[in-house]
Design a protein around this motif. Structure first.
Motif, mmCIF file in Angstrom:
data_model
loop_
_atom_site.group_PDB
_atom_site.id
_atom_site.type_symbol
_atom_site.label_atom_id
_atom_site.label_comp_id
_atom_site.label_asym_id
_atom_site.label_seq_id
_atom_site.Cartn_x
_atom_site.Cartn_y
_atom_site.Cartn_z
ATOM 1 N N LEU A 89 0.808 -1.217 0.000
ATOM 2 C CA LEU A 89 0.000 0.000 0.000
ATOM 3 C C LEU A 89 0.843 1.270 0.000
ATOM 4 O O LEU A 89 0.309 2.359 -0.208
ATOM 5 C CB LEU A 89 -0.943 0.019 1.210
ATOM 6 C CG LEU A 89 -1.979 -1.103 1.274
ATOM 7 C CD1 LEU A 89 -2.952 -0.849 2.423
ATOM 8 C CD2 LEU A 89 -2.731 -1.276 -0.038
ATOM 9 N N GLY A 90 2.143 1.150 0.269
ATOM 10 C CA GLY A 90 3.003 2.324 0.273
ATOM 11 C C GLY A 90 3.158 2.909 1.661
ATOM 12 O O GLY A 90 2.699 2.344 2.657
ATOM 13 N N SER A 91 3.786 4.060 1.747
ATOM 14 C CA SER A 91 4.141 4.637 3.052
ATOM 15 C C SER A 91 3.106 5.611 3.597
ATOM 16 O O SER A 91 3.194 6.019 4.759
ATOM 17 C CB SER A 91 5.495 5.352 2.950
ATOM 18 O OG SER A 91 5.422 6.407 2.007
ATOM 19 N N LYS A 92 2.115 5.975 2.802
ATOM 20 C CA LYS A 92 1.095 6.914 3.285
ATOM 21 C C LYS A 92 -0.057 6.144 3.920
ATOM 22 O O LYS A 92 -1.201 6.192 3.477
ATOM 23 C CB LYS A 92 0.633 7.826 2.148
ATOM 24 C CG LYS A 92 1.712 8.809 1.710
ATOM 25 C CD LYS A 92 1.233 9.778 0.660
ATOM 26 C CE LYS A 92 1.177 9.138 -0.719
ATOM 27 N NZ LYS A 92 0.905 10.126 -1.782
ATOM 28 N N VAL A 93 0.306 5.397 4.960
ATOM 29 C CA VAL A 93 -0.650 4.543 5.668
ATOM 30 C C VAL A 93 -0.661 4.989 7.130
ATOM 31 O O VAL A 93 0.388 5.069 7.776
ATOM 32 C CB VAL A 93 -0.239 3.062 5.581
ATOM 33 C CG1 VAL A 93 -1.266 2.165 6.245
ATOM 34 C CG2 VAL A 93 -0.056 2.644 4.123
ATOM 35 N N PHE A 94 -1.858 5.253 7.657
ATOM 36 C CA PHE A 94 -2.000 5.788 9.007
ATOM 37 C C PHE A 94 -3.049 4.972 9.756
ATOM 38 O O PHE A 94 -4.192 4.849 9.297
ATOM 39 C CB PHE A 94 -2.423 7.257 8.963
ATOM 40 C CG PHE A 94 -1.499 8.121 8.151
ATOM 41 C CD1 PHE A 94 -0.427 8.763 8.752
ATOM 42 C CD2 PHE A 94 -1.685 8.277 6.785
ATOM 43 C CE1 PHE A 94 0.447 9.549 8.007
ATOM 44 C CE2 PHE A 94 -0.833 9.068 6.030
ATOM 45 C CZ PHE A 94 0.241 9.700 6.641
ATOM 46 N N PHE A 95 -2.645 4.429 10.909
ATOM 47 C CA PHE A 95 -3.548 3.587 11.685
ATOM 48 C C PHE A 95 -3.772 4.185 13.071
ATOM 49 O O PHE A 95 -2.869 4.777 13.668
ATOM 50 C CB PHE A 95 -2.977 2.175 11.823
ATOM 51 C CG PHE A 95 -2.995 1.402 10.533
ATOM 52 C CD1 PHE A 95 -4.186 0.937 9.998
ATOM 53 C CD2 PHE A 95 -1.810 1.137 9.850
ATOM 54 C CE1 PHE A 95 -4.208 0.231 8.815
ATOM 55 C CE2 PHE A 95 -1.818 0.427 8.660
ATOM 56 C CZ PHE A 95 -3.027 -0.023 8.139
ATOM 57 N N PRO A 138 -13.143 12.001 17.516
ATOM 58 C CA PRO A 138 -13.547 12.268 16.130
ATOM 59 C C PRO A 138 -12.419 12.762 15.235
ATOM 60 O O PRO A 138 -12.505 12.655 14.006
ATOM 61 C CB PRO A 138 -14.649 13.332 16.281
ATOM 62 C CG PRO A 138 -14.424 13.940 17.628
ATOM 63 C CD PRO A 138 -13.868 12.843 18.481
ATOM 64 N N HIS A 139 -11.357 13.289 15.835
ATOM 65 C CA HIS A 139 -10.215 13.766 15.040
ATOM 66 C C HIS A 139 -9.089 12.734 15.040
ATOM 67 O O HIS A 139 -7.906 13.075 15.020
ATOM 68 C CB HIS A 139 -9.724 15.109 15.583
ATOM 69 C CG HIS A 139 -10.767 16.177 15.587
ATOM 70 N ND1 HIS A 139 -11.316 16.686 14.434
ATOM 71 C CD2 HIS A 139 -11.388 16.810 16.616
ATOM 72 C CE1 HIS A 139 -12.220 17.600 14.730
ATOM 73 N NE2 HIS A 139 -12.285 17.694 16.049
ATOM 74 N N TRP A 140 -9.468 11.475 15.037
ATOM 75 C CA TRP A 140 -8.500 10.390 15.153
ATOM 76 C C TRP A 140 -7.492 10.389 14.009
ATOM 77 O O TRP A 140 -6.328 10.032 14.222
ATOM 78 C CB TRP A 140 -9.232 9.041 15.212
ATOM 79 C CG TRP A 140 -9.986 8.702 13.963
ATOM 80 C CD1 TRP A 140 -11.288 8.996 13.677
ATOM 81 C CD2 TRP A 140 -9.469 8.015 12.813
ATOM 82 N NE1 TRP A 140 -11.623 8.545 12.423
ATOM 83 C CE2 TRP A 140 -10.519 7.932 11.878
ATOM 84 C CE3 TRP A 140 -8.231 7.462 12.492
ATOM 85 C CZ2 TRP A 140 -10.381 7.322 10.632
ATOM 86 C CZ3 TRP A 140 -8.079 6.848 11.244
ATOM 87 C CH2 TRP A 140 -9.143 6.782 10.339
ATOM 88 N N ALA A 141 -7.914 10.752 12.799
ATOM 89 C CA ALA A 141 -6.990 10.711 11.659
ATOM 90 C C ALA A 141 -5.843 11.699 11.853
ATOM 91 O O ALA A 141 -4.666 11.368 11.619
ATOM 92 C CB ALA A 141 -7.733 11.010 10.359
ATOM 93 N N GLU A 142 -6.189 12.893 12.308
ATOM 94 C CA GLU A 142 -5.142 13.884 12.585
ATOM 95 C C GLU A 142 -4.235 13.410 13.713
ATOM 96 O O GLU A 142 -3.012 13.599 13.666
ATOM 97 C CB GLU A 142 -5.772 15.228 12.954
ATOM 98 C CG GLU A 142 -6.532 15.894 11.818
ATOM 99 C CD GLU A 142 -8.003 15.503 11.777
ATOM 100 O OE1 GLU A 142 -8.357 14.405 12.297
ATOM 101 O OE2 GLU A 142 -8.786 16.282 11.212
ATOM 102 N N GLU A 143 -4.840 12.776 14.735
ATOM 103 C CA GLU A 143 -4.043 12.267 15.846
ATOM 104 C C GLU A 143 -3.103 11.161 15.393
ATOM 105 O O GLU A 143 -1.947 11.087 15.827
ATOM 106 C CB GLU A 143 -4.960 11.753 16.958
ATOM 107 C CG GLU A 143 -4.201 11.350 18.215
ATOM 108 C CD GLU A 143 -5.116 11.013 19.370
ATOM 109 O OE1 GLU A 143 -4.636 10.382 20.329
ATOM 110 O OE2 GLU A 143 -6.311 11.374 19.327
ATOM 111 N N ALA A 144 -3.590 10.293 14.495
ATOM 112 C CA ALA A 144 -2.734 9.223 13.968
ATOM 113 C C ALA A 144 -1.536 9.801 13.236
ATOM 114 O O ALA A 144 -0.405 9.321 13.391
ATOM 115 C CB ALA A 144 -3.543 8.312 13.044
ATOM 116 N N CYS A 145 -1.771 10.843 12.447
ATOM 117 C CA CYS A 145 -0.663 11.494 11.735
ATOM 118 C C CYS A 145 0.322 12.121 12.707
ATOM 119 O O CYS A 145 1.546 11.994 12.541
ATOM 120 C CB CYS A 145 -1.208 12.564 10.790
ATOM 121 S SG CYS A 145 -2.191 11.930 9.410
ATOM 122 N N SER A 146 -0.206 12.785 13.754
ATOM 123 C CA SER A 146 0.664 13.453 14.734
ATOM 124 C C SER A 146 1.482 12.445 15.529
ATOM 125 O O SER A 146 2.680 12.654 15.764
ATOM 126 C CB SER A 146 -0.177 14.304 15.691
ATOM 127 O OG SER A 146 -0.838 15.325 14.989
#
Length: 287
Positions: free
Chosen positions: A239-245, A254-262
């Motif tokens: 899938l490549g390196s732009k994978v965030f879990f 609700p802002h889990w995606a931003e938290e995963a990136c941080s």
């Protein structure tokens, strides 16, 4: 032909067995081998063994050579091989270290389970796991999902009830949903499990001649082991390196995606400068 020999033959490259059926057979064999060893269930250990075999196959690329080397290793030698596999894998992909780590604790334990670990690895290898995770067939199924289900069911007859969305259904639904697929698109699954819908999306992306690594993948689940398996699957499916879990409750966050990136960015800053994946693993252990 005895039953065990027949099951091993199912993993041969010349047998046109359905990949998902093969993965289910593998799951039953792995769970049976692990539970025969006695002791605590510790689903994360046998799931981590299957993940390790998959990572080794991706590193070496020669399924038969990897299988032969692992099968011939002594129990303590297999654990040493596993440490080396993850040292190299995470030196290349440190961004996955936090997500994968729940499957790797046995690499550091004062291990009195080495024989049980090796017996479980041998079961996976003999049933032909590397034919599923180290060849082009790796795009055709989710191996880790059925293994996790089988380990938790304790009885092989309940494995089907534990499985995630069947691959053919997921692919059909995803193909319709992605009618207007574009390069650089983001995919998000708030109940990602071990990543079955990501695999379906990856099949659509590949079928339309687009690059998986150009896409972004965001997955969340309350099940930490499922997230760890999804992270390994992201390697298996390229899938490549732009994978965030994110392991946690998306309703509470609700802002889990931003938290995963941080979280990932902070972790990569912490481990920057470490000379090997093994040191990164040691760093994780101290957190």
């Amino acid at each position: 032909m005895n039953d065990r020999k027949h099951r091993a033959d199912q993993g041969s490259a010349n047998t046109p067995i359905n990949a998902e059926a093969h993965a289910l057979t593998l799951a039953v064999e792995v769970a049976s081998a692990w539970h025969r060893g006695g002791g605590a269930d510790q689903s994360e250990v046998p799931l981590g063994i299957v993940a390790t075999i998959a990572a080794a196959g991706l590193l070496v690329g020669r399924a038969d050579d990897v299988a032969a080397g692992m099968l011939s290793a002594a129990p303590d030698g297999f654990v040493d091989i596993a440490r080396s596999v993850w040292a190299v894998t995470l030196s290349r992909r440190p961004d996955l270290a936090q997500s994968v780590y729940p499957l790797l604790g046995w690499l550091f334990a004062a291990n009195d389970q080495e024989r049980r670990i090796k017996a479980t690895a041998d079961a996976a290898l003999r049933i032909g796991q590397l034919k599923l995770t180290a060849t082009e067939r790796r795009f055709d199924c989710d191996v880790l999902g059925p293994v996790l289900g089988a380990l938790r069911s304790r009885t092989a007859t309940k494995v089907n009830a534990q499985m995630y969305t069947p691959g053919d259904i997921a692919c059909a639904l995803t193909a319709v949903a992605l009618d207007d697929l574009k390069p650089g698109q983001s995919f998000c699954d708030v109940a990602v499990g071990t990543g079955g819908l990501f695999r379906a999306a990856a099949c659509v992306v590949r079928s339309r001649g687009l690059n998986l690594a150009d896409m972004s993948w965001f997955g969340a689940d309350v099940d930490e082991l499922a997230i760890a398996a999804a992270a390994v699957n992201s390697l298996i499916w390229s899938l490549g390196s732009k994978v965030f879990f994110y392991a946690g409750d998306v309703l509470a966050h609700p802002h889990w995606a931003e938290e995963a990136c941080s979280r990932r960015a902070r972790f990569l800053e912490e481990v920057d400068g470490l000379s090997s994946g093994l040191k990164a693993l040691d760093f994780l252990r101290r957190l």
